[in-house]
Design an enzyme around this catalytic site. Structure first.
Site, mmCIF file in Angstrom:
data_model
loop_
_atom_site.group_PDB
_atom_site.id
_atom_site.type_symbol
_atom_site.label_atom_id
_atom_site.label_comp_id
_atom_site.label_asym_id
_atom_site.label_seq_id
_atom_site.Cartn_x
_atom_site.Cartn_y
_atom_site.Cartn_z
ATOM 1 C CB SER A 129 10.743 11.874 0.398
ATOM 2 O OG SER A 129 11.719 12.809 -0.020
ATOM 3 C CE LYS A 184 9.395 10.450 -2.591
ATOM 4 N NZ LYS A 184 9.993 10.091 -3.851
ATOM 5 C CG HIS A 187 8.746 15.475 -2.012
ATOM 6 N ND1 HIS A 187 9.797 14.860 -2.650
ATOM 7 C CD2 HIS A 187 9.239 15.934 -0.827
ATOM 8 C CE1 HIS A 187 10.878 14.939 -1.899
ATOM 9 N NE2 HIS A 187 10.565 15.586 -0.791
ATOM 10 C CG ASN A 188 10.154 13.011 -6.093
ATOM 11 O OD1 ASN A 188 10.066 13.149 -4.881
ATOM 12 N ND2 ASN A 188 10.646 11.924 -6.645
ATOM 13 C CD GLU A 191 14.135 15.699 -4.877
ATOM 14 O OE1 GLU A 191 14.970 15.054 -5.546
ATOM 15 O OE2 GLU A 191 13.335 15.155 -4.080
#
Length: 473
Positions: A129, A184, A187-188, A191
């Site tokens: 990232s 991940k 995380h997105n 986000e």
């Protein structure tokens, strides 16, 4: 012939930048791209004079690498990853390592890890990232897969990763098979929440207070000096000050209000549903992008559907501070949802996730990097099995301090007909989580009425189920 430290397949911008990062940090890199002209372009351009070797076949790439061979794929997720795995396997030897650094869906990484290991090889699926800038200057790296492979790639990954204030790398082993790509993915999803909530703060300032982007720029700059210090707030301040070269207008005012998405937010939402984890703010952030995409339909709806005509008559400076508080409280709830999702996944897939380390990995390099991730690490360091961030003293106190402002902002937005799906869903999440009683008793009665689904009683131990004959006839 000297051998190279690592090979990389896929020379789009992310791949090129990651190669340059590795080379700058002292590693020799061999590169390959299916369209071999990209290899030539890279070698004669950005890679010129550097310790980077261009290869024109898989065989050549494999031959030039040190053992155990480490080959990283930065290709489009899905079938291209499987295709390259099949091309690589015949040329590799026991213990060699294939690394997928793209945005693969974690179930694919679980499947690929098992398959590659069955061939005597090792596999890593790693989230990377930070976008193009992060790839070049230091990304957040979240590796998972074959644990035996970690010692071989650790020196490279931790050297090229972003570093926090004390020099700790934003890269640590996450867990088995698909754990890296799952983290991940979450995380997105967070986000998506961060971006939507910041956009809602902007939209409230624009439509309630009548502020221009230029007037908002110092607000976001000031916010970035305090609790909201983060990459996304920083770039939002820069966006607010940007002018369009063609018209001289604020750049933001000439960008069409339709947002794209690549799927990771949707995957996060789907996995929350699959695991029965409450993540409404992630889901609403995804839905907000979907709503933005039906622009023509919204234009027609705006002609016939009316909203309230209420004007704001409060103190502007005070309300801006309320928006900041609402944004911070909502942000905490979105992260709480993300960490709850990771906890449920760890149980489902038998991963030993270290939540404090994950927060540390997100402190630098990645898109959601923010100062308050240090507070999240401290929370999990104090209590590794913390069930929800809202129960940590620091975050509990922050919410208590900010919730009055948060409620007023949501109420005013609703009263004025301004959509705030992320702010309001985060508030509903908080109010639901803090409630020892919810109206699900009526819901369960309805289920028992029409489907004999049974229910538990408040005056009996949990685990005992009952059914009522609701109709007399």
């Amino acid at each position: 012939m000297s051998k190279y430290d690592i090979g990389l397949i896929g020379l789009a911008v992310m791949g090129e930048n990651l190669v340059l990062n590795m080379e700058r940090n002292g590693f020799s890199v061999a590169v390959f791209n299916r369209t071999t002209s990209k290899v030539d372009t890279f070698l004669s351009g950005r890679a010129k004079g550097k310790n980077i070797l261009g290869c024109y076949s898989i065989e050549e790439l494999v031959t030039i690498l040190k053992c155990p061979r480490k080959i990283m794929l930065l290709v489009k997720a899905g079938k291209p990853v499987d295709d390259f795995i099949e091309l690589l396997i015949p040329h590799l030897e026991t213990g060699d390592i294939i690394i997928d650094g793209g945005n693969s869906h974690f179930p694919d990484t679980i499947r690929r890890t098992e398959y590659v290991e069955s061939k005597g090889l090792l596999y890593i699926g790693t989230g990377v990232s930070g976008g193009e800038e992060g790839a070049l200057n230091g990304p957040s790296i979240m590796p998972g897969g074959s644990r035996e492979a970690w010692s071989s790639v650790k020196p490279i990954f931790q050297k090229i990763a972003a570093k926090v204030e004390d020099g700790s790398p934003c890269c640590e082993w996450v867990g088995e098979n698909g754990a890296g790509h799952f983290v991940k993915m979450v995380h997105n999803g967070i986000e998506y929440c961060d971006m939507q909530m910041i956009s809602e703060a902007y939209w409230i300032m624009k439509n309630v207070l009548g502020m221009t982007p230029a007037e908002m720029q110092p607000v976001f700059q000031e916010w970035n000096k305090g609790e909201l210090d983060s990459y996304l707030i920083e770039i939002t301040a820069e966006i607010m000050g940007k002018k369009d070269d063609e018209t001289g207008r604020a750049m933001l005012d000439v960008i069409l209000d339709t947002a794209g998405q690549k799927g990771t937010g949707r995957w996060t939402s789907q996995e929350a549903l699959n695991l029965g984890v409450v993540a409404p703010t992630v889901v609403e952030a995804v839905f907000a992008r979907a709503m933005s995409a039906i622009k023509e339909e919204r234009i027609e709806a705006a002609k016939v559907l009316n909203g309230p005509s209420v004007k704001f008559d409060g103190d502007k400076t005070e309300f801006i501070e309320m928006i900041r508080r609402a944004l911070y409280a909502s942000k905490i709830c979105s992260y709480a949802q993300g960490f709850q999702l990771m906890r449920a996944a760890a149980e489902e897939y038998q991963w030993e996730l270290n939540y404090g380390e994950i927060a540390l990995m997100w402190r630098g390099g990645c898109i959601i990097r923010a100062h308050f991730l240090g507070n999240i690490k401290e929370a999990f360091d104090k209590k590794p099995q913390l069930p929800n961030l809202l129960l940590d003293d620091y975050f509990k106190n922050v919410i208590e301090k900010n919730q009055t402002a948060w409620r007023k902002v949501v109420a005013i937005a609703i009263e004025m007909g301004i959509p705030v799906p992320a702010f309001s869903s985060a508030l509903a999440y908080y109010d639901s989580y803090r409630s020892d009683r919810l109206p699900a008793n009526l819901l369960q009665a309805q289920r028992d009425y029409f489907g004999a689904h049974t229910y538990e009683r408040t005056d009996r131990p949990r685990g005992e189920f009952f059914h009522t004959k609701w109709m007399d006839n």
